[in-house]
Design a protein around this motif. Sequence first.
Motif, mmCIF file in Angstrom:
data_model
loop_
_atom_site.group_PDB
_atom_site.id
_atom_site.type_symbol
_atom_site.label_atom_id
_atom_site.label_comp_id
_atom_site.label_asym_id
_atom_site.label_seq_id
_atom_site.Cartn_x
_atom_site.Cartn_y
_atom_site.Cartn_z
ATOM 1 N N GLY A 35 0.786 -1.219 0.000
ATOM 2 C CA GLY A 35 0.000 0.000 0.000
ATOM 3 C C GLY A 35 0.819 1.269 0.000
ATOM 4 O O GLY A 35 2.013 1.271 -0.327
ATOM 5 N N ALA A 36 0.185 2.353 0.403
ATOM 6 C CA ALA A 36 0.804 3.678 0.359
ATOM 7 C C ALA A 36 2.072 3.726 1.203
ATOM 8 O O ALA A 36 2.043 3.437 2.396
ATOM 9 C CB ALA A 36 -0.199 4.721 0.859
ATOM 10 N N GLY A 37 3.192 4.077 0.593
ATOM 11 C CA GLY A 37 4.455 4.198 1.326
ATOM 12 C C GLY A 37 5.102 2.885 1.695
ATOM 13 O O GLY A 37 6.082 2.856 2.448
ATOM 14 N N SER A 38 4.589 1.778 1.177
ATOM 15 C CA SER A 38 5.091 0.466 1.586
ATOM 16 C C SER A 38 6.548 0.236 1.205
ATOM 17 O O SER A 38 7.248 -0.555 1.850
ATOM 18 C CB SER A 38 4.223 -0.649 0.992
ATOM 19 O OG SER A 38 4.187 -0.570 -0.417
ATOM 20 N N GLU A 39 7.030 0.947 0.178
ATOM 21 C CA GLU A 39 8.419 0.766 -0.265
ATOM 22 C C GLU A 39 9.428 1.120 0.829
ATOM 23 O O GLU A 39 10.576 0.676 0.802
ATOM 24 C CB GLU A 39 8.692 1.596 -1.520
ATOM 25 C CG GLU A 39 8.708 3.101 -1.324
ATOM 26 C CD GLU A 39 7.320 3.731 -1.239
ATOM 27 O OE1 GLU A 39 7.242 4.943 -0.932
ATOM 28 O OE2 GLU A 39 6.316 3.024 -1.464
ATOM 29 N N LYS A 40 9.000 1.877 1.814
ATOM 30 C CA LYS A 40 9.903 2.267 2.904
ATOM 31 C C LYS A 40 10.229 1.103 3.840
ATOM 32 O O LYS A 40 11.100 1.225 4.699
ATOM 33 C CB LYS A 40 9.278 3.408 3.713
ATOM 34 C CG LYS A 40 9.068 4.692 2.923
ATOM 35 C CD LYS A 40 8.526 5.804 3.802
ATOM 36 C CE LYS A 40 8.239 7.056 2.994
ATOM 37 N NZ LYS A 40 9.451 7.595 2.346
ATOM 38 N N PHE A 41 9.537 -0.017 3.668
ATOM 39 C CA PHE A 41 9.722 -1.149 4.573
ATOM 40 C C PHE A 41 10.480 -2.301 3.910
ATOM 41 O O PHE A 41 10.439 -3.424 4.394
ATOM 42 C CB PHE A 41 8.357 -1.616 5.091
ATOM 43 C CG PHE A 41 7.644 -0.545 5.870
ATOM 44 C CD1 PHE A 41 7.840 -0.414 7.233
ATOM 45 C CD2 PHE A 41 6.817 0.367 5.223
ATOM 46 C CE1 PHE A 41 7.211 0.582 7.943
ATOM 47 C CE2 PHE A 41 6.174 1.372 5.928
ATOM 48 C CZ PHE A 41 6.378 1.490 7.293
ATOM 49 N N MET A 42 11.175 -2.004 2.845
ATOM 50 C CA MET A 42 11.947 -3.031 2.149
ATOM 51 C C MET A 42 13.376 -3.070 2.686
ATOM 52 O O MET A 42 13.946 -2.041 3.049
ATOM 53 C CB MET A 42 11.950 -2.765 0.644
ATOM 54 C CG MET A 42 12.677 -3.824 -0.167
ATOM 55 S SD MET A 42 12.398 -3.642 -1.943
ATOM 56 C CE MET A 42 10.696 -4.119 -2.102
ATOM 57 N N GLY A 43 13.941 -4.266 2.748
ATOM 58 C CA GLY A 43 15.339 -4.414 3.143
ATOM 59 C C GLY A 43 15.509 -4.662 4.630
ATOM 60 O O GLY A 43 14.568 -4.982 5.351
#
Length: 461
Positions: A435-443
């Motif tokens: 969802g929105a902003g989910s890319e910030k939780f990768m890695g």
Amino acid sequence: MKRLSYLFLLLLVHVCVYAQQAKYVFFFIGDGMGVNQVNTTEMYLAAIQGRIGAEGLVFGNFPVAGIATSYSASNPITDSAAGGTALATGSKTYNGAIGVDMDKQPLQSVATRAKASGKKVAVLSTVGINHATPAAFYGHQPDRNMYDEIAEELPTSGFDFFAGSGILRSSGKDNAPSLEPVIEEGGYAVAHGMEEYKVKAEDADKILLIQKPGTDVSSLPYAVDRKPGDMTLAQMTEAAIGFLMKEKNKGFFLMAEGGKIDWACHNNDLGTVVNEVVDFDNAVKVAYEFYKKHPKETLIVISADHETGGLGMGYSGYVMNLKALENQKVSQEELSRRITTLRKQENVSWEQMKALLSETMGFWTRLPLTWEQERMLRDEYEKSFVQHKVEFTESLYARSESLAAVARKVMSQIALVGWTTGDHSAEYVPVYAIGAGSEKFMGKMDNTDIPKRIAKVGGYK
């Protein structure tokens, strides 16, 4: 021309920032759910379909995945209080602390920040609402066992919706006056069970949903032991969404904990663990259905406070037999209760005990045992029922007949998995998001990064 270009750039920046803002935030915490608890469950789901591989859980198929460290400020291995505080506030603290720092000063949680930003807030758990993880989102106490003091803080939070198994009491206060009046005086309706909740929810401004009187306040039943009418985390999540969406608002923050994944792992009870993870995923499904209706405004994050049990996928050789777990029909604790009930009969025979273990665990009738495995069970039976030397095995949250614990150990051997501890480990925990902003939780990240990133995506003060 330059002025138009500048205005266009400002508009583009505003659109990009706004696009990453999440109006609706779900934060699911699988207590004790390490990477291998998820992997084992997904491989088990494939195994019962007759294939080798992994059948993805709903959250296991989310497009963003990462891992997080879980150590506390006082120890490489965290407890649930410090782990919960890290996930709630973005700050490390000592083991045993609830919402306070190393100097025992209050910390602000992401839920409190959401509320201050005009969002509705819900906190849910399958265990006591003042247990460590949910408590960390609204409480501030130097000791996690200060249950009365934590419960008294609940109404001061101003959060809109709470749900859990019940209200835990501090040591020695089990027979003290109920704390429900304190919560009601704080402006909350208290609903016992889903039926009463449906009656009270429509007119309530704020509400606490707990189990019916006479049930175990410490936790909901394990999924594998569930009976018709028992509350579930999925029901709580659905109720919370409905309550938070009763009127137009600026959005919400919802934290939901699957607390008994941890309890089953403390018992090293793998058959119960996989059922708890699936049950946790069922609650995530409810949020995912909401996300599909509001995909540009919703963020769902899944993680854990720590891993419990040191679960190892592999016990002997290059094989596993996870399909065997489908034969386990009760938790170790329920099996213990049934053994205790059987003990009330006189002269319980080995054949009677074999019948019980066959019915509940599938031994002999569906799962062949080695000579050594049958010997383990028979020896414990002889000690307990013939010599009348009744012994119990204790974990953090359970005290079980030793014969039930041996049966659980045999099941792990048959499934070909191993455990290193009955406590927590320092292993990585998984992080999933959509969802929105989910890319910030990768890695790779630290557990304290998760609430900070949620707050940023949510635009919280």
